[in-house]
Design an enzyme around this catalytic site. Structure first.
Site, PDB file in Angstrom:
ATOM      1  N   GLN A 137      -1.344   0.068   3.214  1.00  0.00           N
ATOM      2  CA  GLN A 137      -1.278   1.480   3.174  1.00  0.00           C
ATOM      3  C   GLN A 137      -2.657   2.360   3.628  1.00  0.00           C
ATOM      4  O   GLN A 137      -2.331   3.170   4.587  1.00  0.00           O
ATOM      5  CB  GLN A 137      -1.047   2.093   1.724  1.00  0.00           C
ATOM      6  CG  GLN A 137      -1.010   3.629   1.591  1.00  0.00           C
ATOM      7  CD  GLN A 137       0.527   3.901   2.152  1.00  0.00           C
ATOM      8  OE1 GLN A 137       1.452   3.271   1.907  1.00  0.00           O
ATOM      9  NE2 GLN A 137       0.458   4.859   3.042  1.00  0.00           N
ATOM     10  N   ARG A 196       3.833  -8.329  -3.679  1.00  0.00           N
ATOM     11  CA  ARG A 196       3.712  -7.164  -4.180  1.00  0.00           C
ATOM     12  C   ARG A 196       3.352  -7.238  -5.657  1.00  0.00           C
ATOM     13  O   ARG A 196       4.653  -7.916  -6.269  1.00  0.00           O
ATOM     14  CB  ARG A 196       4.420  -5.862  -3.992  1.00  0.00           C
ATOM     15  CG  ARG A 196       4.158  -4.770  -5.003  1.00  0.00           C
ATOM     16  CD  ARG A 196       5.077  -3.674  -4.613  1.00  0.00           C
ATOM     17  NE  ARG A 196       4.550  -3.045  -3.653  1.00  0.00           N
ATOM     18  CZ  ARG A 196       4.630  -1.706  -3.218  1.00  0.00           C
ATOM     19  NH1 ARG A 196       5.434  -0.868  -3.947  1.00  0.00           N
ATOM     20  NH2 ARG A 196       4.122  -1.107  -2.321  1.00  0.00           N
ATOM     21  N   CYS A 235       0.495   8.546   0.079  1.00  0.00           N
ATOM     22  CA  CYS A 235       1.077   7.149   0.451  1.00  0.00           C
ATOM     23  C   CYS A 235       2.472   7.329   0.147  1.00  0.00           C
ATOM     24  O   CYS A 235       3.295   6.405   0.530  1.00  0.00           O
ATOM     25  CB  CYS A 235       0.413   6.296  -0.459  1.00  0.00           C
ATOM     26  SG  CYS A 235       0.343   6.393  -2.240  1.00  0.00           S
ATOM     27  N   ARG A 274       3.445   2.599   8.548  1.00  0.00           N
ATOM     28  CA  ARG A 274       3.280   1.133   8.079  1.00  0.00           C
ATOM     29  C   ARG A 274       3.864   0.085   8.819  1.00  0.00           C
ATOM     30  O   ARG A 274       3.514  -1.042   8.968  1.00  0.00           O
ATOM     31  CB  ARG A 274       4.165   1.285   6.692  1.00  0.00           C
ATOM     32  CG  ARG A 274       3.652   2.182   5.503  1.00  0.00           C
ATOM     33  CD  ARG A 274       2.209   1.827   5.043  1.00  0.00           C
ATOM     34  NE  ARG A 274       2.230   0.380   4.564  1.00  0.00           N
ATOM     35  CZ  ARG A 274       2.924   0.321   3.137  1.00  0.00           C
ATOM     36  NH1 ARG A 274       3.122   1.227   2.405  1.00  0.00           N
ATOM     37  NH2 ARG A 274       2.955  -1.139   2.778  1.00  0.00           N
ATOM     38  N   HIS A 333      -4.283  -1.608  -2.041  1.00  0.00           N
ATOM     39  CA  HIS A 333      -3.148  -1.354  -1.303  1.00  0.00           C
ATOM     40  C   HIS A 333      -3.859  -1.125   0.362  1.00  0.00           C
ATOM     41  O   HIS A 333      -3.459  -0.168   0.992  1.00  0.00           O
ATOM     42  CB  HIS A 333      -2.271  -0.139  -1.619  1.00  0.00           C
ATOM     43  CG  HIS A 333      -1.094  -0.080  -1.114  1.00  0.00           C
ATOM     44  ND1 HIS A 333      -0.311  -1.006  -0.319  1.00  0.00           N
ATOM     45  CD2 HIS A 333       0.072   1.021  -1.205  1.00  0.00           C
ATOM     46  CE1 HIS A 333       1.022  -0.705  -0.238  1.00  0.00           C
ATOM     47  NE2 HIS A 333       0.955   0.477  -0.740  1.00  0.00           N
ATOM     48  N   ASP A 341      -2.446  10.909  -4.730  1.00  0.00           N
ATOM     49  CA  ASP A 341      -1.499   9.685  -4.931  1.00  0.00           C
ATOM     50  C   ASP A 341      -0.774  10.232  -6.232  1.00  0.00           C
ATOM     51  O   ASP A 341      -1.360  10.980  -7.093  1.00  0.00           O
ATOM     52  CB  ASP A 341      -2.226   8.325  -5.280  1.00  0.00           C
ATOM     53  CG  ASP A 341      -1.150   7.170  -5.409  1.00  0.00           C
ATOM     54  OD1 ASP A 341      -0.108   7.441  -5.454  1.00  0.00           O
ATOM     55  OD2 ASP A 341      -1.869   6.059  -5.627  1.00  0.00           O
TER      56      ASP A 341
HETATM   57  N1  NVA Z   1      -0.497   4.298  -7.015  1.00  0.00           N
HETATM   58  C1  NVA Z   1       0.705   3.896  -6.447  1.00  0.00           C
HETATM   59  C2  NVA Z   1       1.134   3.553  -5.265  1.00  0.00           C
HETATM   60  C3  NVA Z   1       2.452   3.425  -4.847  1.00  0.00           C
HETATM   61  C4  NVA Z   1       2.622   3.206  -3.520  1.00  0.00           C
HETATM   62  C5  NVA Z   1       1.428   2.843  -7.416  1.00  0.00           C
HETATM   63  O1  NVA Z   1       0.713   1.774  -7.494  1.00  0.00           O
HETATM   64  O2  NVA Z   1       2.269   3.078  -7.985  1.00  0.00           O
HETATM   65  N1   CP Z   2       3.540   3.782  -0.230  1.00  0.00           N
HETATM   66  C1   CP Z   2       4.322   2.745  -0.445  1.00  0.00           C
HETATM   67  O1   CP Z   2       3.757   1.396  -0.646  1.00  0.00           O
HETATM   68  O2   CP Z   2       5.666   2.788  -0.765  1.00  0.00           O
HETATM   69  P1   CP Z   2       6.547   1.892  -1.506  1.00  0.00           P
HETATM   70  O3   CP Z   2       6.121   1.695  -2.892  1.00  0.00           O
HETATM   71  O4   CP Z   2       7.867   2.517  -1.446  1.00  0.00           O
HETATM   72  O5   CP Z   2       6.531   0.464  -0.836  1.00  0.00           O
END
Ligand code: NVA
Ligand code: CP
Length: 315
Positions: A131, A101, A270, A298, A128, A230
């Site tokens: 997800q 990540r 998400c 997930r 992502h 989101d």
């Molecule tokens: N768009 C959000 C998704 C988190 C799972 C982020 O990147 O913070």
């Molecule tokens: N939805 C998601 O990826 O959550 P986290 O940021 O908690 O991993």
């Protein structure tokens, strides 16, 4: 499939397999799972916070007989400037796969290019994929019923995506919808259309841009089977939060907006959510909100992806 870096690393004909495997893992949870990662260690590199992704991968890898090694980028030399390529080469000597990540999608692709083990995208600013596969599975398990064809149940369904239409989840839905055979209606502020990069990727993969964009949230939710949103300020956008909130406020999923979708439409997010911002608490609490199923799935979907990457396919 060698790596899972973007939605289209799985081909349309493999969707049935990934969803069936996920359904099987979900049904058999609690009984010993096929130890497809037995004797393996997977590194989980995180440059951003996470609850769902970290925990679902750690638990999933353990349940498949493997060991998960959490590596925060601040604790490894990558965070002090060691190259992505050297990190990939070194980790490939120790571990059997890497989940990452981070910010740049290009960093994930460089890691995969230099690694000799499978790499999984656990979120970038661009995509992502884990997800959106879990989201699609969550809808499909409702629409297909216990024994129906999960992938087929998605075909022709409409997803309305509201709010931050220029970031990772919107991009993942653009690629995902084109693969799943779904219709996607994006609604966001003027000038917040999906960027050139996602359009170029669609073109490079020979996919038609099967989505529409509008500034009118009511138009997007009309006839929608899924209403999705989101956060307005994603990880990395914290400094611009106030300005982003002001622009995106008309796209908040209120009870009134949700009621304008199909009567049996699902609400999806998400997570993490910010109730009172991009979604009203009443919508999150609605019986048609499936946000915690998305989170749970997930685990099952990623176990299916890991099984497919390991070549063992869970059997
Ligand atoms: N768009 C959000 C998704 C988190 C799972 C982020 O990147 O913070
Ligand atoms: N939805 C998601 O990826 O959550 P986290 O940021 O908690 O991993």
């Amino acid at each position: 499939m060698k790596h899972f870096l973007r939605e289209t690393d799985l081909k349309a004909h493999e969707l049935g397999e990934v969803f069936s495997l996920a359904r099987e893992f979900k049904r058999k949870r609690g009984r010993p799972a096929p130890p497809v990662l037995s004797g393996q260690t997977w590194a989980l590199i995180f440059a951003k916070s996470s609850t769902r992704t970290r925990v679902s991968f750690e638990v999933g890898i353990n349940e498949l007989g493997g060991h998960a090694l959490y590596l925060n980028t601040h604790d490894i030399q990558l965070g002090r400037g060691e190259s992505i390529e050297d990190t990939a080469r070194v980790l490939s000597r120790f571990v059997h796969g890497i989940v990452i990540r981070t910010f740049e999608q290009s960093d994930v692709e460089r890691l995969a290019a230099a690694a000799s083990v499978p790499v999984v995208n656990g979120l970038t600013d661009f995509l992502h994929p884990c997800q959106v596969y879990s989201d699609a599975f969550t809808a499909a398990e409702r629409w297909a019923g216990p024994d129906g064809d999960l992938a087929a149940s998605l075909k022709g369904r409409k997803v309305a995506f509201l709010g931050d239409t220029g970031f990772n989840m919107a991009n993942s839905w653009i690629l995902g919808a084109s693969l799943f055979g779904m219709r996607l209606a994006l609604a966001g502020p003027d000038g917040h259309e999906p960027g050139e990069r996602i359009r170029a990727l669609l073109k490079a993969e020979g996919r038609t841009a099967g989505f529409t964009y509008t500034t009118d949230p009511m138009e997007a939710v009309d006839g929608a089977d899924i209403v999705y949103t989101d956060v307005w300020a994603s990880m990395g956008h914290e400094k611009d939060a106030t300005a982003r909130h002001a622009r995106m406020r008309p796209y908040a999923v209120t009870s009134r907006l949700f009621a304008a979708a199909k009567p049996d439409a699902l609400f999806m997010h998400c997570l993490p959510a910010h109730p009172g911002e991009e979604v009203e608490q009443a919508v999150l609490d609605s019986p048609r909100s499936v946000v915690f199923d998305e989170a749970e799935n997930r685990l099952h979907v990623q176990k299916a992806i890991l099984a497919m990457l390991s070549g063992a396919r869970g059997k």
